[in-house]
Design an enzyme around this catalytic site. Structure first.
Site, PDB file in Angstrom:
ATOM      1  CB  SER A   1      -0.935   0.020   1.215  1.00  0.00           C
ATOM      2  OG  SER A   1      -1.654   1.237   1.259  1.00  0.00           O
TER       3      SER A   1
ATOM      4  CE  LYS B   1     -11.795  -1.252  -0.236  1.00  0.00           C
ATOM      5  NZ  LYS B   1     -11.741  -0.719  -1.605  1.00  0.00           N
TER       6      LYS B   1
ATOM      7  NE  ARG C   1     -13.422 -17.901  -9.014  1.00  0.00           N
ATOM      8  CZ  ARG C   1     -12.460 -18.338  -9.823  1.00  0.00           C
ATOM      9  NH1 ARG C   1     -12.637 -19.460 -10.511  1.00  0.00           N
ATOM     10  NH2 ARG C   1     -11.343 -17.653  -9.965  1.00  0.00           N
TER      11      ARG C   1
ATOM     12  CG  PHE D   1     -25.038 -15.176 -11.574  1.00  0.00           C
ATOM     13  CD1 PHE D   1     -24.809 -14.059 -12.356  1.00  0.00           C
ATOM     14  CD2 PHE D   1     -26.349 -15.525 -11.286  1.00  0.00           C
ATOM     15  CE1 PHE D   1     -25.860 -13.300 -12.853  1.00  0.00           C
ATOM     16  CE2 PHE D   1     -27.407 -14.782 -11.768  1.00  0.00           C
ATOM     17  CZ  PHE D   1     -27.169 -13.663 -12.563  1.00  0.00           C
TER      18      PHE D   1
ATOM     19  CE1 TYR E   1      -0.091   0.723  -5.249  1.00  0.00           C
ATOM     20  CE2 TYR E   1      -2.465   0.664  -4.951  1.00  0.00           C
ATOM     21  CZ  TYR E   1      -1.200   0.795  -4.425  1.00  0.00           C
ATOM     22  OH  TYR E   1      -1.038   0.956  -3.080  1.00  0.00           O
TER      23      TYR E   1
END
Length: 268
Positions: A14, A65, A150, A152, A213
């Protein structure tokens, strides 16, 4: 000096501490902002412990989260829509949650010249990252947002909870080549893997966006460009910077400029 953490698993990659310390210097405030690794079973206990230690706020990243949302005393409207929080503010021992991921994603797409209005957007993944970005994407008036995953049922649940005719869920095996913008909201790139979707999705897309990233283009970005050499590929560093600026604004009432930091981190 106020204390902040970015909490996740993994977390060693991070850049949030660098970003927020840059913002603090720019806005002339003093903060302590560090990484905090949590075992998957320990998130709630670890968060409560740092709150008792005087935590002022925190950013929450994958995969916590949605669990952070469940711990909040009160959440913002955009966090309520997404059922996930990435920005926590602690006041009088109570946790207040917000979600700045969507704003960060939209601002970075626009910064890179990618307009969303009237476009068909495919979002891969059904975790907190996807939940966080859908409300902000909707505000940009896309033609349609398709969520795939993956499992649904998880994608279908998000579409149902958002409650907009613009947002639909589709199984990975039923995806086609009719997407303008493709967003990878999974963490597969952190493990050097590709999300479980067919190559046809890249054929006619204008841009692909990986919320992850790395120093080099992610495997998702490389694969998309191999299938479609003309496609624009963008990683999530700009999103991280923009969502952090929004978090900083929530905490301090100042929104820092981001252009200089973008250039610094890209060069590092």
């Amino acid at each position: 000096m106020k204390t902040f953490f970015v909490i996740g698993n993994p977390i060693e990659h991070s850049k949030s501490p660098i970003i927020h310390k840059h913002f603090a210097q720019q806005c002339n405030v003093e903060i302590s902002y560090e990484r905090m690794f949590c075992n998957l079973d320990d998130f709630e206990d670890d968060l409560l412990n740092v709150i008792k230690g005087g935590l002022a706020g925190a950013n929450v990243t994958m995969p916590f989260k949605e669990r952070a949302f469940a711990m909040c005393y009160q959440v913002s409207e955009r966090a309520q829509l997404s059922k996930a929080t990435n920005t926590l503010t602690i006041q009088d021992g109570k946790v207040y949650g917000d979600n700045t991921d969507g704003e960060g994603l939209v601002q970075d797409l626009l910064y890179n010249g990618i307009t969303i209005k009237d476009k068909k957007v495919l979002v891969i993944g059904a975790g907190g990252a996807t939940r966080g970005c859908i409300p902000a994407l909707l505000q940009q008036q896309p033609k349609q947002i398709v969520i795939t995953n993956r499992t649904f049922e998880k994608a279908s649940l998000i579409a149902k909870e958002i409650g907009s005719n613009t947002v639909v869920a589709k199984p990975t095996l039923e995806l086609d080549d009719d997407y303008d913008i493709i967003i990878n909201g999974t963490a597969t790139s952190l493990n050097g893997q590709l999300p479980p979707v067919g190559d046809c999705i890249y054929d006619n897309a204008t841009a692909v966006y990986d919320m992850c990233y790395q120093n080099d283009p992610t495997v998702f970005m490389q694969h998309a460009q191999k299938i479609n050499p003309d496609i624009i590929v963008i990683d999530g560093l700009g999103m991280l910077i923009e969502q952090a600026a929004e978090s900083f604004n929530i905490w301090f009432g100042q929104r820092p400029a981001t252009k200089e930091l973008r250039e610094i981190l890209r060069a590092s």
